[in-house]
Design a protein around this motif. Structure first.
Motif, PDB file in Angstrom:
ATOM      1  N   LEU A 223       0.853  -1.189   0.000  1.00 11.14           N
ATOM      2  CA  LEU A 223       0.000   0.000   0.000  1.00 11.14           C
ATOM      3  C   LEU A 223       0.887   1.237   0.000  1.00 11.14           C
ATOM      4  N   PRO A 224       0.337   2.415  -0.258  1.00 14.18           N
ATOM      5  CA  PRO A 224       1.156   3.629  -0.265  1.00 14.18           C
ATOM      6  C   PRO A 224       1.909   3.810   1.049  1.00 14.18           C
ATOM      7  N   LEU A 225       3.110   4.376   0.949  1.00 15.26           N
ATOM      8  CA  LEU A 225       3.903   4.643   2.143  1.00 15.26           C
ATOM      9  C   LEU A 225       3.132   5.560   3.092  1.00 15.26           C
ATOM     10  N   GLY A 226       3.269   5.276   4.360  1.00 16.08           N
ATOM     11  CA  GLY A 226       2.569   6.063   5.363  1.00 16.08           C
ATOM     12  C   GLY A 226       1.255   5.453   5.797  1.00 16.08           C
ATOM     13  N   THR A 227       0.826   4.372   5.115  1.00 16.56           N
ATOM     14  CA  THR A 227      -0.404   3.701   5.519  1.00 16.56           C
ATOM     15  C   THR A 227      -0.206   3.051   6.884  1.00 16.56           C
ATOM     16  N   GLY A 228      -1.065   3.368   7.839  1.00 20.06           N
ATOM     17  CA  GLY A 228      -0.937   2.835   9.190  1.00 20.06           C
ATOM     18  C   GLY A 228      -1.514   1.442   9.318  1.00 20.06           C
ATOM     19  N   VAL A 229      -1.324   0.869  10.477  1.00 18.25           N
ATOM     20  CA  VAL A 229      -1.779  -0.501  10.720  1.00 18.25           C
ATOM     21  C   VAL A 229      -3.297  -0.597  10.625  1.00 18.25           C
ATOM     22  N   VAL A 260       9.884  -9.245   7.166  1.00 20.07           N
ATOM     23  CA  VAL A 260      11.140  -9.074   7.896  1.00 20.07           C
ATOM     24  C   VAL A 260      11.346  -7.616   8.269  1.00 20.07           C
ATOM     25  N   ALA A 261      10.999  -6.711   7.354  1.00 19.36           N
ATOM     26  CA  ALA A 261      11.198  -5.277   7.613  1.00 19.36           C
ATOM     27  C   ALA A 261      10.114  -4.690   8.496  1.00 19.36           C
ATOM     28  N   GLY A 262       9.024  -5.425   8.724  1.00 24.03           N
ATOM     29  CA  GLY A 262       7.946  -4.925   9.570  1.00 24.03           C
ATOM     30  C   GLY A 262       7.213  -3.734   8.991  1.00 24.03           C
ATOM     31  N   LYS A 263       7.057  -3.681   7.660  1.00 23.10           N
ATOM     32  CA  LYS A 263       6.362  -2.561   7.029  1.00 23.10           C
ATOM     33  C   LYS A 263       4.868  -2.654   7.303  1.00 23.10           C
ATOM     34  N   THR A 264       4.302  -1.604   7.827  1.00 22.65           N
ATOM     35  CA  THR A 264       2.861  -1.617   8.114  1.00 22.65           C
ATOM     36  C   THR A 264       2.023  -1.518   6.844  1.00 22.65           C
ATOM     37  N   ASN A 265       2.651  -1.108   5.743  1.00 23.70           N
ATOM     38  CA  ASN A 265       1.908  -0.995   4.482  1.00 23.70           C
ATOM     39  C   ASN A 265       2.024  -2.257   3.627  1.00 23.70           C
ATOM     40  N   LEU A 266       2.599  -3.317   4.176  1.00 29.98           N
ATOM     41  CA  LEU A 266       2.798  -4.545   3.419  1.00 29.98           C
ATOM     42  C   LEU A 266       1.780  -5.603   3.834  1.00 29.98           C
ATOM     43  N   LEU A 267       1.015  -6.111   2.849  1.00 30.23           N
ATOM     44  CA  LEU A 267       0.070  -7.207   3.070  1.00 30.23           C
ATOM     45  C   LEU A 267       0.642  -8.464   2.425  1.00 30.23           C
ATOM     46  N   SER A 356      11.982  -2.754  -7.332  1.00 35.41           N
ATOM     47  CA  SER A 356      12.296  -2.821  -5.904  1.00 35.41           C
ATOM     48  C   SER A 356      12.513  -1.436  -5.307  1.00 35.41           C
ATOM     49  N   TYR A 357      12.699  -0.426  -6.176  1.00 30.80           N
ATOM     50  CA  TYR A 357      12.936   0.937  -5.693  1.00 30.80           C
ATOM     51  C   TYR A 357      11.607   1.581  -5.336  1.00 30.80           C
ATOM     52  N   GLU A 358      11.545   2.133  -4.161  1.00 32.91           N
ATOM     53  CA  GLU A 358      10.312   2.732  -3.667  1.00 32.91           C
ATOM     54  C   GLU A 358      10.609   4.137  -3.166  1.00 32.91           C
ATOM     55  N   SER A 359      10.109   5.118  -3.876  1.00 31.61           N
ATOM     56  CA  SER A 359      10.326   6.514  -3.475  1.00 31.61           C
ATOM     57  C   SER A 359       9.059   7.067  -2.844  1.00 31.61           C
ATOM     58  N   GLY A 360       9.122   8.312  -2.407  1.00 32.72           N
ATOM     59  CA  GLY A 360       7.951   8.960  -1.820  1.00 32.72           C
ATOM     60  C   GLY A 360       7.884   8.861  -0.315  1.00 32.72           C
ATOM     61  N   ARG A 361       8.936   8.353   0.309  1.00 32.01           N
ATOM     62  CA  ARG A 361       8.919   8.275   1.768  1.00 32.01           C
ATOM     63  C   ARG A 361       9.187   9.669   2.339  1.00 32.01           C
ATOM     64  N   PRO A 362       8.268  10.220   3.154  1.00 34.31           N
ATOM     65  CA  PRO A 362       8.480  11.575   3.690  1.00 34.31           C
ATOM     66  C   PRO A 362       9.664  11.602   4.649  1.00 34.31           C
ATOM     67  N   ALA A 451      12.501   4.726   0.199  1.00 35.61           N
ATOM     68  CA  ALA A 451      12.158   4.000   1.417  1.00 35.61           C
ATOM     69  C   ALA A 451      13.304   3.094   1.843  1.00 35.61           C
ATOM     70  N   GLN A 452      14.067   2.614   0.849  1.00 33.28           N
ATOM     71  CA  GLN A 452      15.178   1.714   1.141  1.00 33.28           C
ATOM     72  C   GLN A 452      16.148   1.759  -0.022  1.00 33.28           C
ATOM     73  N   ILE A 453      17.424   1.810   0.263  1.00 35.46           N
ATOM     74  CA  ILE A 453      18.456   1.791  -0.772  1.00 35.46           C
ATOM     75  C   ILE A 453      19.195   0.461  -0.661  1.00 35.46           C
ATOM     76  N   ASP A 454      19.055  -0.357  -1.703  1.00 32.62           N
ATOM     77  CA  ASP A 454      19.706  -1.671  -1.716  1.00 32.62           C
ATOM     78  C   ASP A 454      21.072  -1.558  -2.368  1.00 32.62           C
ATOM     79  N   ARG A 455      21.968  -2.434  -1.969  1.00 25.30           N
ATOM     80  CA  ARG A 455      23.312  -2.449  -2.531  1.00 25.30           C
ATOM     81  C   ARG A 455      23.702  -3.874  -2.917  1.00 25.30           C
ATOM     82  N   MET A 456      24.550  -3.955  -3.932  1.00 31.44           N
ATOM     83  CA  MET A 456      25.086  -5.238  -4.380  1.00 31.44           C
ATOM     84  C   MET A 456      26.492  -4.996  -4.908  1.00 31.44           C
ATOM     85  N   ASP A 457      27.458  -5.742  -4.412  1.00 33.12           N
ATOM     86  CA  ASP A 457      28.863  -5.566  -4.798  1.00 33.12           C
ATOM     87  C   ASP A 457      29.305  -4.114  -4.609  1.00 33.12           C
TER      88      ASP A 457
END
Length: 685
Positions: A223-229, A260-267, A356-362, A451-457
């Motif tokens: 769901l959109p970032l900022g969505t509460g439980v 694992v990340a405990g995101k409240t906007n993740l179903l 996997s890139y998610e922007s818009g996090r206040p 919301a998260q910056i992933d890295r590889m090598d």
């Protein structure tokens, strides 16, 4: 097992001989379970599949031995002498056939990577069972034959079947003579069969594991970032009711913020369906219906994916496609990701396409004016440390009460850290001890970020995730994505690589190719040592490519994929089909050693070994029928293996009976031509 025993009886037309052959199955299986105990193996899907494949192979050696003993009895030998002479005649062929099978399945057991872990127990299970069946064939089977078999006439009610086999022997004897006479035409036909196999192979879709109807699937929705439980729970309830309204859906389980990340906007959802045998459709149209429901009920969802429950869980994505793009410039990567995703959506070959890139996090961004900060004697480290403590807090002390220890965390009160002006009033101490307002040396503003910056090598990365659309194989989807990348290559500083299921599919293909090459080398070495010849192993190994036309045609007309299990079956097929060629060549060599001319030897040997060849082939084919016809939940992943083995054994057996005698004469033709040329050169000189 019943089918295998039935086939044996139809050929031998002798109940006692059939019982002797059938005893090889339980004897070998029981001994295999003892090997399980010694090697700490478990009874699982792969070992059970291996035992199913082995059922048709366990009787091969016993069939050849019993048939040879029966021939000796028909010639008037005593049971004891017939058991001795019959076993001696086929001993080398039985040993060579079994060793050829082992030479194929041992490399399968020791392949590297996830494929090797998958098939370690599978390969060794077949090795154990086939090895024991060889010991049974050369020990228990002759002993039982000497005690139980007698020369007796075929009962009257079985005479029609006996006359049928006699007619087959006569027709085949005539056909072999024609095959030897027109041997080069037969060889051309053999190459045509290989070409036909290559054509069907190009038409068969590829994948890692076949799409299997297991009456369950899972999915994720962001769901959109900022969505509460509370809001996420409300939307989860709406989705739950909508999914339950889909036909064949039995239960729905949805969690909120449980990742694992405990995101409240993740179903995260898990759906079970009506058992497969009670449905008229497979689960994939139901999964498509679930995707439509998600789009209708949760139109604001930023991402959604519906996938099969994976066979092997792990850190990689459960989606089919995982294309990783990495580099130092996140903006460039993001722009290129958008371009590729648009091309993927336009192709219609993908579903659940997402990044996997998610922007818009206040967030609040603090931009330091380094010149002003330097004038005030404030370092960037001091400023960052002060802001971290004021906003995030720090564990200052601990205290104990009633035997429990509590951490005391200090930070600004919530009312003092809600607005940019509040944060700007935070005081930072300079090097000379002066206190400076944060707003005096920095620019503070609200913004949105990742919301998260992933890295590889050690590089920033963004992954493009997608599933192959219904009716599209993973191989087709991966090839299309590579074409998209070739038409629109990434910027110079951006690098791409496939991960997840697509990478595992490519790795498995490399491992299979390595196993095939190793099996070919091992087979040639084994056969060369057994027959003491460099040319005869090549003649026998011709039977392997003859199986390709039937194997790939079975997959093509059955609408099946060339999955990991089918690839393993293809490797195993190489060893199984060579038993037929070994039986023919071995008997021809025996007749040659007795003084028979080479052409007469091969035309005599082939009809003699026709019934053992057909019996071993039909036993393996009938042993695979339950595999290819299985309709239980998840049976699709092994249906392809069964179809490939049945098709390959069928085409290889029919062609081997003509191609091997034709090819057997070619070394003699070459020797004759060479002598003729040498004589001509000698006389002309």
């Amino acid at each position: 097992m019943v089918l295998v025993v039935f086939v044996t009886f139809i050929f031998l037309l002798n109940l006692r001989a059939t019982i002797i052959v059938a005893l090889a199955i339980p004897t070998s299986l029981v001994a295999t379970f003892f090997a399980f105990y010694l090697f700490d193996f478990t009874i699982n899907m792969l070992t059970l599949l291996a035992l199913t494949v082995a059922i048709g192979l366990l009787v091969d050696d016993a069939i050849v031995v019993v048939e040879s003993i029966t021939r000796e009895l028909d010639k008037g030998s005593s049971p004891l002498k017939a058991a001795h002479d019959g076993t001696k005649k086929v001993g080398l062929a039985v040993l060579s056939g079994t060793v050829a099978t082992l030479a194929v399945f041992i490399p399968i057991a020791f392949m590297e990577g996830i494929v090797g872990r998958f098939f370690f127990q599978y390969g060794l299970t077949i090795v154990f069972s086939v090895t024991v069946s060889l010991l049974v064939a050369i020990t228990l089977t002759p002993m039982l034959a000497s005690k139980l078999l007698r020369n007796h006439a075929v009962p009257n009610f079985l005479q029609p079947i006996n006359r049928f086999w006699d007619a087959v022997d006569r027709k085949y004897s005539t056909l072999v003579k024609y095959a030897v006479q027109y041997r080069y035409l037969v060889i051309v036909m053999a190459f045509g069969s290989v070409y036909l196999g290559a054509f069907f192979a190009s038409q068969v879709p590829s994948g890692f594991t076949a799409k299997a109807d297991r009456s369950e699937f899972m999915g994720t929705i962001e769901l959109p970032l900022g969505t509460g439980v509370s809001e996420a729970s409300r939307q989860a309830q709406l989705l739950n009711e909508a999914l339950r309204s889909i036909e064949y859906v039995e239960s729905v389980f949805i969690t909120v913020g449980a990742g694992v990340a405990g995101k409240t906007n993740l179903l995260e959802l898990y759906v079970t369906m009506t058992p497969k045998k009670l449905r008229d459709v497979n689960q994939f149209p139901v999964m498509d219906a679930a995707r439509k429901v998600i789009g209708q009920v949760l139109p604001d969802a930023t991402k959604s994916a519906i996938v099969e429950v994976p066979w092997v869980s792990g850190a990689t994505s459960a989606l089919d496609i995982d294309l990783t793009l990495r580099g130092s410039d996140l903006a460039k990567i993001e722009n290129y990701v958008d371009e590729v995703m648009q091309a993927m959506l336009a192709s219609g070959l993908y579903s659940d396409v997402q990044s996997s890139y998610e922007s818009g996090r206040p967030e609040i961004q603090i931009a330091i004016d380094r010149r002003l900060a330097s004038d005030q004697g404030v370092s960037a480290r001091t400023l960052a440390s002060t802001v971290r403590i004021a906003l995030g807090g720090v564990d200052a002390v601990t205290f104990e009460e009633k035997g429990k220890r509590f951490n005391v965390r200090i930070r600004l009160a919530e009312a003092q850290r809600q607005k940019p002006v509040d944060i700007g009033s935070i005081e930072v101490r300079g090097t000379d001890g002066r206190r400076v307002d944060l707003s005096a040396i920095s620019d503070i503003q609200f913004a949105s970020g990742a919301a998260q910056i992933d890295r590889m090598d050690r590089s920033r990365k963004i992954s493009i995730l997608a599933n192959a659309a219904s009716g599209v194989s993973l191989g087709e989807a991966a090839v299309n994505l590579r074409e998209i990348l070739s038409k629109s290559p990434p910027p110079p500083s951006v690098f791409s690589s496939f991960e997840g299921t697509a990478k595992r599919m490519a790795d498995s293909a490399e491992a299979i190719v390595f196993a095939i090459m190793l099996a070919i080398v091992a087979l040639y070495m084994v056969l060369a040592s057994q027959f003491n010849s460099f040319t005869q192993p090549a003649i026998i190994m011709l039977t392997a490519p003859l199986s390709f036309s039937g194997a790939f045609a079975a997959l093509y007309f059955g609408g099946m994929e060339m999955s990991l299990f089918s690839q393993i079956g293809l490797v195993g097929l190489m060893g199984i089909v060579m038993k037929n060629g070994i039986l023919l060549v071995d008997r021809a060599n025996q007749l040659e050693e007795e003084g028979m001319p080479i052409q007469m030897a091969i035309t005599t040997a082939c009809p003699e070994r026709l019934r053992p060849v057909l019996m071993t082939a039909f036993s393996a084919i009938f042993g695979m029928i339950p595999v290819v016809l299985a309709t239980s939940d998840g049976a699709e992943w092994r249906n392809g293996l069964g179809a490939l083995l049945i098709g390959g054994l069928s085409s290889s057996t029919l062609l081997t009976l003509l191609v091997v005698p034709a090819a057997f004469m070619i070394p003699s033709d070459i020797s004759t031509a060479r002598r003729w040329m040498l004589n001509k050169i000698r006389f002309s000189g």
